[in-house]
Design a protein around this motif. Structure first.
Motif, PDB file in Angstrom:
ATOM      1  N   VAL A  57     -10.090 -46.123  23.136  1.00  0.00           N
ATOM      2  CA  VAL A  57     -10.089 -44.664  23.077  1.00  0.00           C
ATOM      3  C   VAL A  57     -10.515 -44.132  24.444  1.00  0.00           C
ATOM      4  O   VAL A  57     -10.858 -44.902  25.354  1.00  0.00           O
ATOM      5  N   PHE A  58     -10.503 -42.823  24.567  1.00  0.00           N
ATOM      6  CA  PHE A  58     -10.847 -42.196  25.839  1.00  0.00           C
ATOM      7  C   PHE A  58     -11.951 -41.159  25.635  1.00  0.00           C
ATOM      8  O   PHE A  58     -11.954 -40.411  24.651  1.00  0.00           O
ATOM      9  N   LYS A  59     -12.872 -41.133  26.571  1.00  0.00           N
ATOM     10  CA  LYS A  59     -13.904 -40.101  26.623  1.00  0.00           C
ATOM     11  C   LYS A  59     -13.860 -39.533  28.024  1.00  0.00           C
ATOM     12  O   LYS A  59     -14.372 -40.131  28.979  1.00  0.00           O
ATOM     13  N   GLY A  60     -13.169 -38.392  28.162  1.00  0.00           N
ATOM     14  CA  GLY A  60     -12.923 -37.900  29.498  1.00  0.00           C
ATOM     15  C   GLY A  60     -11.967 -38.838  30.215  1.00  0.00           C
ATOM     16  O   GLY A  60     -10.898 -39.176  29.726  1.00  0.00           O
ATOM     17  N   MET A  61     -12.363 -39.325  31.388  1.00  0.00           N
ATOM     18  CA  MET A  61     -11.547 -40.260  32.153  1.00  0.00           C
ATOM     19  C   MET A  61     -11.898 -41.712  31.851  1.00  0.00           C
ATOM     20  O   MET A  61     -11.231 -42.631  32.322  1.00  0.00           O
ATOM     21  N   ALA A  62     -12.958 -41.914  31.076  1.00  0.00           N
ATOM     22  CA  ALA A  62     -13.440 -43.275  30.810  1.00  0.00           C
ATOM     23  C   ALA A  62     -12.759 -43.879  29.590  1.00  0.00           C
ATOM     24  O   ALA A  62     -12.483 -43.190  28.600  1.00  0.00           O
ATOM     25  N   HIS A  63     -12.495 -45.181  29.675  1.00  0.00           N
ATOM     26  CA  HIS A  63     -11.974 -45.932  28.541  1.00  0.00           C
ATOM     27  C   HIS A  63     -13.160 -46.516  27.766  1.00  0.00           C
ATOM     28  O   HIS A  63     -14.153 -46.911  28.348  1.00  0.00           O
ATOM     29  N   VAL A  68     -10.575 -39.422  22.198  1.00  0.00           N
ATOM     30  CA  VAL A  68      -9.122 -39.214  22.130  1.00  0.00           C
ATOM     31  C   VAL A  68      -8.454 -40.577  22.045  1.00  0.00           C
ATOM     32  O   VAL A  68      -8.889 -41.540  22.683  1.00  0.00           O
ATOM     33  N   SER A  69      -7.392 -40.663  21.251  1.00  0.00           N
ATOM     34  CA  SER A  69      -6.648 -41.910  21.122  1.00  0.00           C
ATOM     35  C   SER A  69      -5.170 -41.672  21.402  1.00  0.00           C
ATOM     36  O   SER A  69      -4.643 -40.581  21.151  1.00  0.00           O
ATOM     37  N   GLU A  70      -4.525 -42.712  21.918  1.00  0.00           N
ATOM     38  CA  GLU A  70      -3.083 -42.636  22.155  1.00  0.00           C
ATOM     39  C   GLU A  70      -2.286 -42.878  20.881  1.00  0.00           C
ATOM     40  O   GLU A  70      -1.091 -42.617  20.824  1.00  0.00           O
ATOM     41  N   LYS A  71      -2.937 -43.410  19.865  1.00  0.00           N
ATOM     42  CA  LYS A  71      -2.251 -43.736  18.619  1.00  0.00           C
ATOM     43  C   LYS A  71      -2.001 -42.479  17.791  1.00  0.00           C
ATOM     44  O   LYS A  71      -2.761 -41.508  17.857  1.00  0.00           O
ATOM     45  N   THR A  72      -0.956 -42.512  16.975  1.00  0.00           N
ATOM     46  CA  THR A  72      -0.697 -41.426  16.039  1.00  0.00           C
ATOM     47  C   THR A  72      -1.480 -41.671  14.749  1.00  0.00           C
ATOM     48  O   THR A  72      -1.980 -42.780  14.504  1.00  0.00           O
TER      49      THR A  72
END
Length: 278
Positions: A169-175, A204-208
């Motif tokens: 997942v993402f937190k800001g620019m960090a993975h 945030v996630s790239e997955k649906t």
């Protein structure tokens, strides 16, 4: 098509057995059953044009029976869902539903026979009640087996809770890697997919949401098109108008996380079954 009630779930979790009631499958099933029944019922030696007329009427009859069968399945899915009490559902399907379909088959055949043939083709005939009605029963039972078999094949084994299974997942620019067992809610907002962990950190996630539904265990319930929830984030719930269920969430000041979400009438029974399992 008379089976349009199944289309409302097009963007929801698809169930394999629903294909039986969608085009072109319902057309192929109607054609196959009618043709097989026609070949069994009639001696086609010396065939005349009247048999074409018979065949067309039989196609209409079979389609109407399949439509009736599908509406019965819709009622069973609402009253006794397969993922709830499976034994209870199967019992209802093989008894009450079967009886209903056979009776409807008799009535629609009698009606069309009187409408188009003045009752001279098969009405009250020994052959109809000892052959056509028995075939209707056999086809209904076979259809039950096919429907339930497709359901069992589509049931996914829940991922093992033991061990660590993490997603990126993402937190800001960090993975960041988040343990699936630590997630309490997954939802969509403004085209983004968000993951909330047990400490109410939002990522945030790239997955649906659909991809997550394939991945997560039965701890999660797909409340609607926007939310996958667990018991951990549910504060309370209540029945509201039109058979819906309103769920109040512990949002913990997450701005765009709705405090209240709704489960549709068609999913309300599934939601209560899921609560019992939890």
């Amino acid at each position: 098509m008379g089976l349009s009630f199944f289309r409302q779930r097009k963007q929801d979790v698809s169930e394999a057995q629903e294909l039986l009631f969608k085009w072109p499958y319902v057309g192929l099933i109607t054609f196959s059953i009618t043709t097989l029944n026609f070949l069994i019922t009639y001696n086609l030696q010396g065939t005349t044009v009247k048999y074409v007329y018979f065949y067309i009427i039989d196609l209409v009859t079979t389609y109407l029976i399949i439509t009736f069968y599908a509406y019965g399945i819709q009622i069973l899915n609402r009253k006794a869902p397969l993922h709830g009490d499976f034994v209870k559902r199967v019992t209802y399907q093989f008894t009450l539903h079967t009886l209903g379909v056979v009776i409807f088959s008799i009535l629609i055949n009698e009606f069309l026979d009187h409408l188009f043939f003045k009752g001279e083709r098969l009405s009250l005939s020994f052959q109809f009640y000892t052959q056509d009605t028995v075939l209707a029963l056999v086809f209904t039972l076979l259809f039950h087996c096919l429907y339930l078999g497709l359901y069992l094949l589509s049931v996914k084994k829940p991922p093992q809770e033991e061990g660590i299974k993490k997603i990126k997942v993402f937190k800001g620019m960090a993975h960041k890697l988040v343990d699936l067992n630590d997630i309490v809610c997954i939802y969509t907002s403004l085209g983004n997919t968000y993951v909330v962990d047990g400490r109410y950190n939002r990522f945030v996630s790239e997955k649906t949401l659909g991809e997550f539904e394939e991945l997560v265990s039965q701890r999660f319930f797909r409340a609607n098109r926007q939310f996958l929830v667990t018991l951990a984030i549910i504060d309370s719930y209540k029945s509201v108008a039109n058979g819906k269920v309103e769920i109040s969430l512990n949002t913990n000041s997450i701005g765009d996380l709705n405090r209240s979400i709704y489960v549709s009438r068609s999913k309300a029974s599934s939601f209560r079954s899921w609560l019992k399992k939890g």
